[in-house]
Design a protein around this motif. Sequence first.
Motif, PDB file in Angstrom:
ATOM      1  N   GLU A   1      30.013 -20.189  12.828  1.00 27.30           N
ATOM      2  CA  GLU A   1      29.803 -19.735  11.440  1.00 27.30           C
ATOM      3  C   GLU A   1      28.326 -20.158  11.073  1.00 27.30           C
ATOM      4  O   GLU A   1      27.518 -19.274  10.405  1.00 27.30           O
ATOM      5  CB  GLU A   1      30.650 -20.354  10.260  1.00 27.30           C
ATOM      6  CG  GLU A   1      30.803 -19.431   9.151  1.00 27.30           C
ATOM      7  CD  GLU A   1      31.209 -18.107   9.169  1.00 27.30           C
ATOM      8  OE1 GLU A   1      31.995 -17.627  10.263  1.00 27.30           O
ATOM      9  OE2 GLU A   1      30.789 -17.094   8.218  1.00 27.30           O
TER      10      GLU A   1
ATOM     11  N   ASP B   1      25.904 -18.286  13.037  1.00 32.89           N
ATOM     12  CA  ASP B   1      25.732 -16.864  13.063  1.00 32.89           C
ATOM     13  C   ASP B   1      24.840 -16.176  11.757  1.00 32.89           C
ATOM     14  O   ASP B   1      25.152 -16.508  10.657  1.00 32.89           O
ATOM     15  CB  ASP B   1      27.297 -16.382  12.823  1.00 32.89           C
ATOM     16  CG  ASP B   1      27.491 -14.874  12.997  1.00 32.89           C
ATOM     17  OD1 ASP B   1      26.326 -14.096  13.047  1.00 32.89           O
ATOM     18  OD2 ASP B   1      28.520 -14.353  12.554  1.00 32.89           O
ATOM     19  N   ARG B   2      23.751 -15.740  12.201  1.00 30.21           N
ATOM     20  CA  ARG B   2      22.780 -15.521  11.195  1.00 30.21           C
ATOM     21  C   ARG B   2      22.986 -13.954  10.698  1.00 30.21           C
ATOM     22  O   ARG B   2      22.177 -13.299  10.024  1.00 30.21           O
ATOM     23  CB  ARG B   2      21.437 -15.700  11.723  1.00 30.21           C
ATOM     24  CG  ARG B   2      21.041 -16.954  12.339  1.00 30.21           C
ATOM     25  CD  ARG B   2      21.630 -18.099  11.126  1.00 30.21           C
ATOM     26  NE  ARG B   2      20.867 -18.081   9.873  1.00 30.21           N
ATOM     27  CZ  ARG B   2      21.095 -18.683   9.011  1.00 30.21           C
ATOM     28  NH1 ARG B   2      22.182 -19.651   9.131  1.00 30.21           N
ATOM     29  NH2 ARG B   2      20.504 -18.735   7.832  1.00 30.21           N
ATOM     30  N   THR B   3      24.224 -13.377  11.148  1.00 23.27           N
ATOM     31  CA  THR B   3      24.224 -11.721  10.768  1.00 23.27           C
ATOM     32  C   THR B   3      24.721 -11.706   9.309  1.00 23.27           C
ATOM     33  O   THR B   3      25.588 -12.570   9.042  1.00 23.27           O
ATOM     34  CB  THR B   3      25.237 -11.174  11.741  1.00 23.27           C
ATOM     35  OG1 THR B   3      26.554 -11.911  11.437  1.00 23.27           O
ATOM     36  CG2 THR B   3      24.904 -11.107  12.944  1.00 23.27           C
ATOM     37  N   VAL B   4      24.424 -10.731   8.619  1.00 18.37           N
ATOM     38  CA  VAL B   4      24.659 -10.588   7.161  1.00 18.37           C
ATOM     39  C   VAL B   4      26.094  -9.728   7.045  1.00 18.37           C
ATOM     40  O   VAL B   4      26.168  -8.613   7.705  1.00 18.37           O
ATOM     41  CB  VAL B   4      23.768  -9.614   6.376  1.00 18.37           C
ATOM     42  CG1 VAL B   4      24.228  -9.387   5.088  1.00 18.37           C
ATOM     43  CG2 VAL B   4      22.428 -10.261   6.397  1.00 18.37           C
ATOM     44  N   LYS B   5      27.125 -10.226   6.639  1.00 19.02           N
ATOM     45  CA  LYS B   5      28.500  -9.646   6.621  1.00 19.02           C
ATOM     46  C   LYS B   5      28.775  -9.217   5.336  1.00 19.02           C
ATOM     47  O   LYS B   5      29.969  -8.355   5.102  1.00 19.02           O
ATOM     48  CB  LYS B   5      29.467 -10.660   7.101  1.00 19.02           C
ATOM     49  CG  LYS B   5      29.191 -11.450   8.506  1.00 19.02           C
ATOM     50  CD  LYS B   5      30.388 -12.229   9.017  1.00 19.02           C
ATOM     51  CE  LYS B   5      29.874 -12.910  10.363  1.00 19.02           C
ATOM     52  NZ  LYS B   5      28.809 -13.813  10.225  1.00 19.02           N
TER      53      LYS B   5
ATOM     54  N   LYS C   1      32.347   0.819   8.090  1.00 12.87           N
ATOM     55  CA  LYS C   1      32.839   0.340   9.575  1.00 12.87           C
ATOM     56  C   LYS C   1      34.062   1.271  10.124  1.00 12.87           C
ATOM     57  O   LYS C   1      34.976   1.667   9.204  1.00 12.87           O
ATOM     58  CB  LYS C   1      33.347  -1.138   9.110  1.00 12.87           C
ATOM     59  CG  LYS C   1      33.696  -1.615  10.701  1.00 12.87           C
ATOM     60  CD  LYS C   1      34.297  -3.235  10.532  1.00 12.87           C
ATOM     61  CE  LYS C   1      34.610  -3.796  11.911  1.00 12.87           C
ATOM     62  NZ  LYS C   1      34.909  -5.101  11.872  1.00 12.87           N
TER      63      LYS C   1
END
Length: 263
Positions: free
Chosen positions: A200, A203-207, A226
């Motif tokens: 977590e 993980d640098r993605t924007v969720k 999505k």
Amino acid sequence: MEETISLREIFDILKQRYAMILTSMFAGLALAAIVTFFIMTPQYSSRAQMIVALPQDEGTDENLNTVNYNLQMLNTYKDIIEEGDALASTVQDRLASEYDLEMTIREIKDSMEVEQSEESQMFSIVATGETAADAEHIANTAAEVFQDTVQDVLTNVDKITIVSRATASNRPVSPNNTLNLAIGLILGLLVGIALAFLREVLDRTVKDSRYVTDTLGLTVLGNVPKMSQKEIEATTQKLRDTQRSDDQDNNTSSGGRRSRTRV
């Protein structure tokens, strides 16, 4: 910028990574089972109980001093049995000749331990071996050697008695199967939780759009919903049907123009 994480976010992370955590738990359990049942050698224990009598003196106070002196002498007996090379060497020779059991002096010392009950002049020689018979032979031989030779070292000893001889027990004292499996399960759980939080963090993605507005202070211009796999297939099929219909219309228009040219 200091970031905080709420209990709800922790719960969401654990819920999202539950498959990884369960996998790690069962991997830890399997590893503990392999080590416990296939790698570790079972150890068996046996004990011989002894008592040493010192010369008795007349008078109540002197008898009381004698009892206290006997208790203090137990530490000396313990050092002779656990640390003395002379006793271990004699035990080594007897084990080899009488039981065909080959052990080094260091192994004999490490296999023996002296235990004493509180406020008691009795003590026990506890031996550990890879088989129940080995443990029995080591304990009894050590007790016999101590009985035969201790008066050569301690001249104030009056009588040495073996109260009870060691007997073989087929129940191993180690490893503790239940404890090892529980440790493996708990370690697997902790490793799984650690890996879940590590993934977590990395993980640098924007969720979540709230991260853009609340953390970065930017404005969200639009959202891309999505789609599930079923929705993607339905949309793809719809685009193919539309493309096929357009191709048919184009072919029909081209055929009409050619007919008018021939006329």
